[in-house]
Design an enzyme around this catalytic site. Structure first.
Site, PDB file in Angstrom:
ATOM      1  N   LEU A  35      -5.366 114.469 -55.414  1.00 27.71           N
ATOM      2  CA  LEU A  35      -4.002 114.801 -55.828  1.00 27.71           C
ATOM      3  C   LEU A  35      -3.825 116.200 -56.300  1.00 27.71           C
ATOM      4  O   LEU A  35      -4.908 116.686 -57.129  1.00 27.71           O
ATOM      5  CB  LEU A  35      -3.738 113.867 -57.158  1.00 27.71           C
ATOM      6  CG  LEU A  35      -2.381 113.981 -57.831  1.00 27.71           C
ATOM      7  CD1 LEU A  35      -1.785 112.659 -58.354  1.00 27.71           C
ATOM      8  CD2 LEU A  35      -2.462 115.043 -59.052  1.00 27.71           C
ATOM      9  N   ASN A  37      -1.183 119.217 -57.877  1.00 29.32           N
ATOM     10  CA  ASN A  37      -0.169 119.581 -58.756  1.00 29.32           C
ATOM     11  C   ASN A  37       0.304 120.834 -58.837  1.00 29.32           C
ATOM     12  O   ASN A  37      -0.130 121.765 -57.794  1.00 29.32           O
ATOM     13  CB  ASN A  37       0.082 118.886 -59.913  1.00 29.32           C
ATOM     14  CG  ASN A  37      -0.904 118.597 -61.071  1.00 29.32           C
ATOM     15  OD1 ASN A  37      -2.188 118.374 -60.461  1.00 29.32           O
ATOM     16  ND2 ASN A  37      -0.498 119.157 -62.160  1.00 29.32           N
ATOM     17  N   ASP A  38       0.459 121.572 -59.988  1.00 31.54           N
ATOM     18  CA  ASP A  38       0.806 122.853 -60.136  1.00 31.54           C
ATOM     19  C   ASP A  38       0.031 124.071 -59.465  1.00 31.54           C
ATOM     20  O   ASP A  38      -1.181 123.909 -59.707  1.00 31.54           O
ATOM     21  CB  ASP A  38       0.539 123.378 -61.635  1.00 31.54           C
ATOM     22  CG  ASP A  38       1.069 122.202 -62.620  1.00 31.54           C
ATOM     23  OD1 ASP A  38       1.614 120.969 -62.209  1.00 31.54           O
ATOM     24  OD2 ASP A  38       0.918 122.534 -63.907  1.00 31.54           O
ATOM     25  N   GLN A  54      -3.761 122.878 -59.233  1.00 34.02           N
ATOM     26  CA  GLN A  54      -4.344 121.772 -59.750  1.00 34.02           C
ATOM     27  C   GLN A  54      -4.834 120.753 -58.812  1.00 34.02           C
ATOM     28  O   GLN A  54      -4.006 120.421 -57.754  1.00 34.02           O
ATOM     29  CB  GLN A  54      -3.409 121.143 -60.812  1.00 34.02           C
ATOM     30  CG  GLN A  54      -3.052 122.048 -62.124  1.00 34.02           C
ATOM     31  CD  GLN A  54      -4.116 121.887 -63.159  1.00 34.02           C
ATOM     32  OE1 GLN A  54      -4.262 120.869 -63.635  1.00 34.02           O
ATOM     33  NE2 GLN A  54      -4.865 123.145 -63.223  1.00 34.02           N
ATOM     34  N   SER A  98      -3.518 124.118 -66.154  1.00 33.33           N
ATOM     35  CA  SER A  98      -2.952 125.206 -65.510  1.00 33.33           C
ATOM     36  C   SER A  98      -3.148 126.463 -66.049  1.00 33.33           C
ATOM     37  O   SER A  98      -3.279 126.578 -67.446  1.00 33.33           O
ATOM     38  CB  SER A  98      -1.430 124.829 -65.385  1.00 33.33           C
ATOM     39  OG  SER A  98      -1.192 123.926 -64.213  1.00 33.33           O
ATOM     40  N   ARG A 155      -0.142 124.604 -73.826  1.00 37.19           N
ATOM     41  CA  ARG A 155      -0.814 124.754 -72.687  1.00 37.19           C
ATOM     42  C   ARG A 155      -0.141 125.655 -71.701  1.00 37.19           C
ATOM     43  O   ARG A 155       1.015 126.147 -72.027  1.00 37.19           O
ATOM     44  CB  ARG A 155      -1.081 123.442 -71.836  1.00 37.19           C
ATOM     45  CG  ARG A 155       0.212 122.813 -71.577  1.00 37.19           C
ATOM     46  CD  ARG A 155      -0.217 121.254 -70.969  1.00 37.19           C
ATOM     47  NE  ARG A 155       0.653 120.465 -70.762  1.00 37.19           N
ATOM     48  CZ  ARG A 155       0.916 119.543 -71.712  1.00 37.19           C
ATOM     49  NH1 ARG A 155       0.310 119.543 -72.762  1.00 37.19           N
ATOM     50  NH2 ARG A 155       1.912 118.887 -71.419  1.00 37.19           N
ATOM     51  N   ASP A 156      -0.695 126.113 -70.450  1.00 42.24           N
ATOM     52  CA  ASP A 156      -0.289 126.917 -69.355  1.00 42.24           C
ATOM     53  C   ASP A 156       0.079 128.448 -69.512  1.00 42.24           C
ATOM     54  O   ASP A 156       1.407 128.707 -69.715  1.00 42.24           O
ATOM     55  CB  ASP A 156       1.070 126.181 -68.777  1.00 42.24           C
ATOM     56  CG  ASP A 156       0.687 124.799 -68.670  1.00 42.24           C
ATOM     57  OD1 ASP A 156      -0.580 124.163 -68.460  1.00 42.24           O
ATOM     58  OD2 ASP A 156       1.688 123.840 -68.774  1.00 42.24           O
ATOM     59  N   GLU A 210       6.697 122.975 -70.400  1.00 41.40           N
ATOM     60  CA  GLU A 210       5.299 123.387 -69.673  1.00 41.40           C
ATOM     61  C   GLU A 210       5.644 124.468 -68.860  1.00 41.40           C
ATOM     62  O   GLU A 210       6.720 124.924 -68.472  1.00 41.40           O
ATOM     63  CB  GLU A 210       5.003 121.997 -68.989  1.00 41.40           C
ATOM     64  CG  GLU A 210       4.724 121.011 -69.679  1.00 41.40           C
ATOM     65  CD  GLU A 210       4.205 119.499 -68.935  1.00 41.40           C
ATOM     66  OE1 GLU A 210       3.231 119.158 -69.134  1.00 41.40           O
ATOM     67  OE2 GLU A 210       4.622 119.255 -67.760  1.00 41.40           O
TER      68      GLU A 210
END
Ligand code: FRU
Length: 481
Positions: A35, A37-38, A54, A98, A155-156, A210
């Site tokens: 999977l 993501n970002d 990710q 991230s 985060r991030d 986020e």
């Protein structure tokens, strides 16, 4: 046994490219398994754009978060993705979350969030790393935990510079009322110092922000972020979580985002989140995640062992407080010139054409007597529709006639007077549409049941004065380059 064996995972990846399944996209980044993501760590180094993202290489759940890496000179030829960063110590044992990229003295470095949970309590740490030999070597932790007044939802980080000094913005949740915000840190001789929250006029605006980005467009600062917990409205905020921005002037003295615009979304489609922007040679290049957290059951490819895609790179421009997005110019090189089909009609109410296996469609319409235009991409009996209501000045995207995956309708305001213009990219499952020359964009996924050539139709309830356009077959991204 080692949970993440780079060599084994990289070999499995190599064997997975090119990807064959009919739902695998051809000109969108995705993975043969796991999977994603970002997008993370975007940077330009050694003549190449580096794209990290990710990735859970072990399954289609939101866990085991690693970073994958690929590099490209032209956004068409890519190195085969590799595992670049994975949880292997106490700080990031629950995920390498991230973060962003930067280049220092010719070295690509990243700054990411180490996710760690102890007895259900989050202890997020921010850490640098450097790309060496296809792998990110972990370096110093610069912020070991969340600051006072902020919960573990912290985060991030996204680095930016101002007058030669380095800063980062980071997504956060206030402890007092569990609302979302963004903090700024400044690099000082004594380490990274918390400058506090960015003040905005948004008031209470969701429970968590986020993936912030702070991007400069001329004299304007644009704060991009992904608020969670906003209510749906008639013409926006229709996804579970949003990805958007405010444009203004950020004062690092008063920590105030001065004279900022309202919050606007970057994309009006169903499947767009956590975008990241790379500033390179005056260009603002955005890549987004085509997916949505907490909606995994809307994406049927999990059954085949992979999930999600990234958008094509886009180039952003700010005009009168609004971001226009267009596909990066490199995407034109995907056009297979000999396949070009010209569309030319006058006083018409309907046209239709069979599309290619991977198409770009340009449509320019002079509306004439038309009050409603319906553009359909049909996969046999299954249909994706773009419906424009001229009186209401509203565009709707309707996925209700698709059988697999997420459905529903997205509606947004789109100004059209005499002319309506669309540019639509139709990959195997990924569709990206740009309206009125980039005034709005929409990313979405469809999972047609049958592997058939899609058919384009444009229908109008009154005669269109003119319709012109072009369709190309698009080539695939090339890997192993
Ligand atoms: C956004 C996000 C980030 C986090 C990452 C974990 O989609 O939740 O906030 O760092 O995904 O995969």
């Amino acid at each position: 046994m080692e949970k993440f064996n780079k060599q084994e995972i990289d070999e499995k990846l190599k064997a997975g490219f090119p990807m064959e399944h009919r739902w695998h996209n051809r000109f969108h980044l995705e993975m043969p398994f796991g999977l994603i993501n970002d997008p993370n760590g975007l940077a330009f180094c050694d003549g190449k754009f580096h794209v990290f993202y990710q990735w859970n290489p072990l399954g289609c759940e939101h866990k085991n978060k690693c970073w994958a890496h690929t590099a490209t000179r032209d956004f068409i030829h890519y190195s085969t993705p590799e595992l670049a960063l994975w949880p292997d110590d106490v700080h990031d044992k629950d995920g390498c979350y991230s973060g962003c990229g930067t280049v220092e003295d010719g070295q690509l470095r990243v700054l990411y969030t180490c996710n760690r949970k102890e007895d259900g309590v989050r202890i997020p740490a921010q850490r640098f790393g450097s790309l060496k030999g296809g792998q990110i070597k972990k370096e110093d932790i610069i912020v070991p935990d969340h600051p006072e007044g902020i919960t573990g939802h912290f985060r991030d980080p996204y680095l930016f510079t101002r007058r030669g000094k380095r800063y980062f913005v980071i997504g956060a949740q206030r402890e007092a009322d569990e609302t979302g915000t963004v903090l700024v840190y400044e690099e000082t001789a004594e380490g990274w110092k918390n400058l506090g929250e960015v003040q905005t006029r948004l008031g209470e605006f969701g429970y968590m922000w986020e993936c912030p980005n702070l991007v400069q467009f001329g004299s304007y600062d644009v704060l991009i972020f992904c608020p969670q917990g906003l209510d749906e409205r008639a013409f926006d905020r229709q996804n579970l979580y949003q990805a958007g921005y405010i444009a203004g002037h950020l004062s690092l003295d008063s920590m105030d985002m001065m004279q900022h615009t309202k919050f606007q979304e970057l994309d009006k489609g169903f499947d767009f989140y956590a975008p990241q922007v790379l500033t390179h040679e005056g260009r603002q290049i955005l890549i987004g995640w085509m997916g949505m957290p907490d909606k995994d059951n809307e994406y049927p490819t999990a059954e085949m062992g992979w999930q999600y895609s990234l958008t094509m790179p886009r180039e952003l421009r700010l005009r009168q407080g609004h971001i226009y997005s267009r596909p990066a110019r490199e995407m034109k090189d995907l056009r297979i010139a000999e396949t070009a089909v010209e569309l030319e009609a006058e006083n018409t109410t309907a046209i239709s054409r069979t599309l290619f296996d991977g198409s770009e469609i340009l449509l320019d319409m002079e509306l004439g007597e038309s009050k409603e235009i319906v553009i359909t991409i049909a996969f046999g009996a299954e249909k994706l529709r773009f419906i424009y209501d001229l009186k209401a000045q509203v565009m709707s995207i309707d996925r209700n006639e698709m059988r697999n995956g997420g459905r529903g309708v997205r509606r947004f305001r789109l100004f059209a007077d005499e002319n309506l213009s669309l540019q639509i990219f139709v990959d195997k499952t990924a569709v990206e549409a740009f309206f009125q020359h980039g005034e709005e964009a929409a990313s979405l996924l469809v999972f047609p049941e049958k592997n058939i050539q899609p058919e384009l139709t444009v229908e109008s309830n009154g005669r269109l004065k003119s319709l012109s356009g072009k369709i190309w077959q698009l080539d695939s991204f090339k890997f192993n380059c």
